[in-house]
Design an enzyme around this catalytic site. Structure first.
Site, PDB file in Angstrom:
ATOM      1  N   SER A  94      71.177  28.796  -1.490  1.00  0.00           N
ATOM      2  CA  SER A  94      69.776  28.394  -1.661  1.00  0.00           C
ATOM      3  C   SER A  94      68.835  29.188  -0.760  1.00  0.00           C
ATOM      4  O   SER A  94      67.668  28.852  -0.629  1.00  0.00           O
ATOM      5  CB  SER A  94      69.630  26.895  -1.356  1.00  0.00           C
ATOM      6  OG  SER A  94      70.002  26.623  -0.013  1.00  0.00           O
ATOM      7  N   SER A  95      69.322  30.273  -0.143  1.00  0.00           N
ATOM      8  CA  SER A  95      68.520  30.981   0.854  1.00  0.00           C
ATOM      9  C   SER A  95      67.295  31.679   0.281  1.00  0.00           C
ATOM     10  O   SER A  95      66.381  32.042   1.021  1.00  0.00           O
ATOM     11  CB  SER A  95      69.387  32.018   1.588  1.00  0.00           C
ATOM     12  OG  SER A  95      69.762  33.065   0.710  1.00  0.00           O
ATOM     13  N   MET A  96      67.262  31.889  -1.039  1.00  0.00           N
ATOM     14  CA  MET A  96      66.115  32.555  -1.646  1.00  0.00           C
ATOM     15  C   MET A  96      65.267  31.609  -2.490  1.00  0.00           C
ATOM     16  O   MET A  96      64.368  32.051  -3.212  1.00  0.00           O
ATOM     17  CB  MET A  96      66.583  33.734  -2.500  1.00  0.00           C
ATOM     18  CG  MET A  96      67.107  34.907  -1.703  1.00  0.00           C
ATOM     19  SD  MET A  96      65.873  35.615  -0.576  1.00  0.00           S
ATOM     20  CE  MET A  96      64.671  36.254  -1.744  1.00  0.00           C
TER      21      MET A  96
ATOM     22  N   ASN B 190      63.632  31.112   1.573  1.00  0.00           N
ATOM     23  CA  ASN B 190      63.804  29.768   2.106  1.00  0.00           C
ATOM     24  C   ASN B 190      64.008  29.912   3.618  1.00  0.00           C
ATOM     25  O   ASN B 190      65.117  29.907   4.132  1.00  0.00           O
ATOM     26  CB  ASN B 190      65.010  29.093   1.446  1.00  0.00           C
ATOM     27  CG  ASN B 190      65.101  27.618   1.763  1.00  0.00           C
ATOM     28  OD1 ASN B 190      64.328  27.085   2.548  1.00  0.00           O
ATOM     29  ND2 ASN B 190      66.060  26.948   1.141  1.00  0.00           N
TER      30      ASN B 190
END
Length: 268
Positions: free
Chosen positions: A11-13, A123
């Protein structure tokens, strides 16, 4: 250079690139360097066997700093509509939480070295990026990441990707899906649509067959499951059904949004 394909696993982007999004990775042409704002796929220095995707926010010679979680580039606070930064209340609370490195919020000025790029996840407080492992050297970059939905409808990289996805399935054909249903062939049409051929027993034919098939778990699973085509936005699925004793095929076109109707089952 040939394009490759990348599935975003974290979910880092987010919110720009949700988990399981499919991206096309295109190597940069010779003498062309990444620019600020580019999405790139690279090998992180902390995990040489992995591939990360992040956004380039600074290039060689740029001065980077963080103040209260915000990015300061060459002395100017940046407006980043794509970034999920959190509000001031969260930042004040997180400053006291050892889970978050302090340089995520406030840092000294860092100058990006020659042939290097400072990258961040959109994120911002759920990303391992240049704040953790430093600037990325040009040699570690595999290419620019392009969102599938941003490719032109006639872009041949669409067809190349779809054929790559189909290859592992065509070796299994014909595939028995149960209840007498056979998946007999898979083809790519016009670089953006999958055509699937099924053979069904005559007993399954009835006047409302198109509506029945649009909601059938057999076919929604193929379209929606991330193991198959569920990570794609903008790919159509044309499904051709032939029945014993029925000469005219039934064609069902599914569109983005269809997966909202998908029942919680696992058929394939």
């Amino acid at each position: 250079p040939n394009a490759t394909f990348f599935r975003q696993a974290s979910s880092s982007m987010e919110p720009s690139i949700p988990v399981n999004t499919i991206l096309v990775v295109q190597p940069y042409p010779e003498h062309t360097l990444p620019m600020r704002g580019d999405l790139i796929v690279f090998t992180p220095p902390t995990q040489p066997e992995a591939s990360y995707i992040k956004r380039v926010v600074a290039i060689a010679g740029d001065r980077v700093q963080f103040k209260q979680g915000g990015l300061i580039l060459n002395g100017v606070a940046q407006h980043e509509p794509y970034a999920f930064v959190r509000d001031k209340a969260f930042i004040q609370k997180a400053l006291k939480n050892p889970k978050y490195p302090q340089n995520f919020f406030n840092s000294q000025v860092l100058t990006v070295p020659e042939n290097s790029f400072f990258v961040l996840g959109d994120n911002r407080f759920n990303s391992s990026d240049s704040r953790v492992f430093g600037a990325i050297n040009l040699s570690a970059i595999k290419g620019q990441a392009l969102l599938w939905k941003d490719l032109a409808i006639d872009d041949p990289r669409r067809g190349e990707f779809l054929r790559t996805r189909l290859k592992r399935m065509t070796n299994q054909l014909p595939l028995d899906l149960g209840d007498g249903v056979l998946l007999t062939s898979l083809d790519v049409l016009d670089n953006h649509k999958i055509q699937v051929h099924y053979a069904l027993p005559a007993a399954q034919y009835h006047p409302d067959i198109e509506q029945y098939l649009k909601n059938s778990p057999y076919f929604l699973e193929l379209y929606c499951d991330p193991r198959y085509f569920g990570g794609l936005t903008g790919v159509g699925l044309s499904q051709v059904f032939t029945f014993e004793g029925v000469q005219k095929p039934v064609v069902v076109d599914l569109v983005p949004g269809t997966c909202a109707k998908r029942p919680p089952v696992g058929v394939l």
